[in-house]
Design an enzyme around this catalytic site. Sequence first.
Site, PDB file in Angstrom:
ATOM      1  N   HIS A  68      -6.037   4.790  -2.153  1.00 16.22           N
ATOM      2  CA  HIS A  68      -5.128   5.728  -2.836  1.00 16.22           C
ATOM      3  C   HIS A  68      -5.263   5.506  -4.341  1.00 16.22           C
ATOM      4  O   HIS A  68      -4.532   4.710  -4.922  1.00 16.22           O
ATOM      5  CB  HIS A  68      -3.683   5.501  -2.391  1.00 16.22           C
ATOM      6  N   GLN A 161       1.098  13.893   1.472  1.00 17.67           N
ATOM      7  CA  GLN A 161       1.896  12.675   1.673  1.00 17.67           C
ATOM      8  C   GLN A 161       3.283  12.949   2.278  1.00 17.67           C
ATOM      9  O   GLN A 161       3.762  12.193   3.110  1.00 17.67           O
ATOM     10  CB  GLN A 161       2.070  11.969   0.315  1.00 17.67           C
ATOM     11  N   HIS A 219      -4.199  10.157   7.854  1.00 15.16           N
ATOM     12  CA  HIS A 219      -3.287   9.065   8.150  1.00 15.16           C
ATOM     13  C   HIS A 219      -2.706   9.410   9.509  1.00 15.16           C
ATOM     14  O   HIS A 219      -2.094  10.464   9.667  1.00 15.16           O
ATOM     15  CB  HIS A 219      -2.175   9.002   7.111  1.00 15.16           C
ATOM     16  N   GLU A 222       0.623   5.811  11.660  1.00 14.58           N
ATOM     17  CA  GLU A 222       0.910   4.570  10.916  1.00 14.58           C
ATOM     18  C   GLU A 222       2.362   4.217  11.212  1.00 14.58           C
ATOM     19  O   GLU A 222       3.268   4.468  10.413  1.00 14.58           O
ATOM     20  CB  GLU A 222       0.670   4.745   9.406  1.00 14.58           C
ATOM     21  N   TRP A 324       3.178   0.341  -2.462  1.00 19.13           N
ATOM     22  CA  TRP A 324       3.107  -0.215  -1.110  1.00 19.13           C
ATOM     23  C   TRP A 324       2.574  -1.637  -1.081  1.00 19.13           C
ATOM     24  O   TRP A 324       2.712  -2.334  -0.088  1.00 19.13           O
ATOM     25  CB  TRP A 324       2.229   0.686  -0.237  1.00 19.13           C
TER      26      TRP A 324
HETATM   27 FE   FE2 Z   1      -3.270   5.139   3.272  1.00 18.77          FE
END
Ligand code: FE2
Length: 434
Positions: A68, A161, A219, A222, A324
């Site tokens: 990212h 996102q 993604h 997750e 993160w």
């Molecule tokens: Fe990611």
Amino acid sequence: MDLIIRRAVLPGMFASHQNAHGEAGTVDIGIEGSRIAAVEPRLAATAREEIDASGSLVSPPFVDAHFHMDATLSYGLPRVNASGTLLEGIALWGELKPQLTQEALVERALEYCDWAVARGLLAIRSHVDVCDSRLLAVEALLEVKRRVAPYLDLQLVAFPQDGLLRSPGAFDNLKRAIAMGVDVVGGIPHFERTMADGSESVRLLCEFAADQGLRVDMHCDESDDPLSRHIETLAAQTHRLGLHGRVAGSHLTSMHSMDNYYVSKLLPLMREAGVAAIANPLINITLQGRSDTYPKRRGMTRVPELAAAGIEVAFGHDCVMDPWYSLGSGDMLEVAHMGLHVAQMTGLDAMRAAFDMVTVNPARILGLEGYGIAPGCEANCVVLDARDPVEAIRLRATRLSVVRRGKVVSRMPAARAALSLEGRPHEIDFRLHR
Ligand code: FE2
């Protein structure tokens, strides 16, 4: 020749290449212009510049299949993630987004690319958030992609996102980003409001990718929820639309918690569809299992089982100093090191496979052309202060030289300690000398 790297050990040169003394044989790598012209035990030719690898490992460059870059090096902006959880990270990124400027994004991304080159990391697939209608991050990373192109291959994924269906205008933004030059279609089905919406987002995105002739990298799952099964839908849509070999599921952490019988059906489905799996060990060992007391799940997807089923598997870095993850420095050997620990890939072949998961496997997932150490390949490689891939992982070995298209773009001195013990000063490194 323009450049010759002499006495190199290549990653695949194991027992079969040993000489009579049990030592790995070496090769000389001859480079003309931006291409590798010859790889032979002893090149008679001379070159304008020579590097003596002295029996060290020379690998094709590291490749990061999952990153990212729009968030990287933003640690502490506007505050630090106090809980360290995925959801606080997403919330924190939401707070930061309105404050982002294109200049600051470009500056941070370029700084990270410098780190990457110094680490021998010369190809990165980065997701870029498309949920801000200004598409400021998209513009910034397209600019970065242009600027770093001489020394780093940057592939961009349009990443909704905040959810494709959940975030107003996200699909339109994603399509605009693709029209602007973003390479790959992203998604985040487990973050949609319902399982049904998640499945619908996978269908819409795969159909869009098929229509545009693009790759897909979502993604996917997750989550620690074993019933988060969007990977099944992703594989089924990949198969239905004939996207075999062009689709990757990133994270796939719910697979860690799934029922074994269900996984025994899922793995062949993924294999049949040619869906690749990208695990992100540094991030998922810290983010997953947060609602557990003890025992606490590791959360990383089933890497050895996926690989054994014939599925292409790569390790990604995912984050460096962002909402993160507070650590990291662009070191894919650190990623492989963590990955093999979390997955208990401690057998010799498994450790070698972990090295492939940060080099050749992600290169195939990205579709890199001319990747490898062979005549005709692009002259991209890294000389490591280690004798083989396992030692490289163990030491997170120094990148002594990094070569991009035939030119040395980074050099770093070997790490040596000067010991003074009982009057016998000497230098040591941590390689095994015997
Ligand atoms: Fe990611």
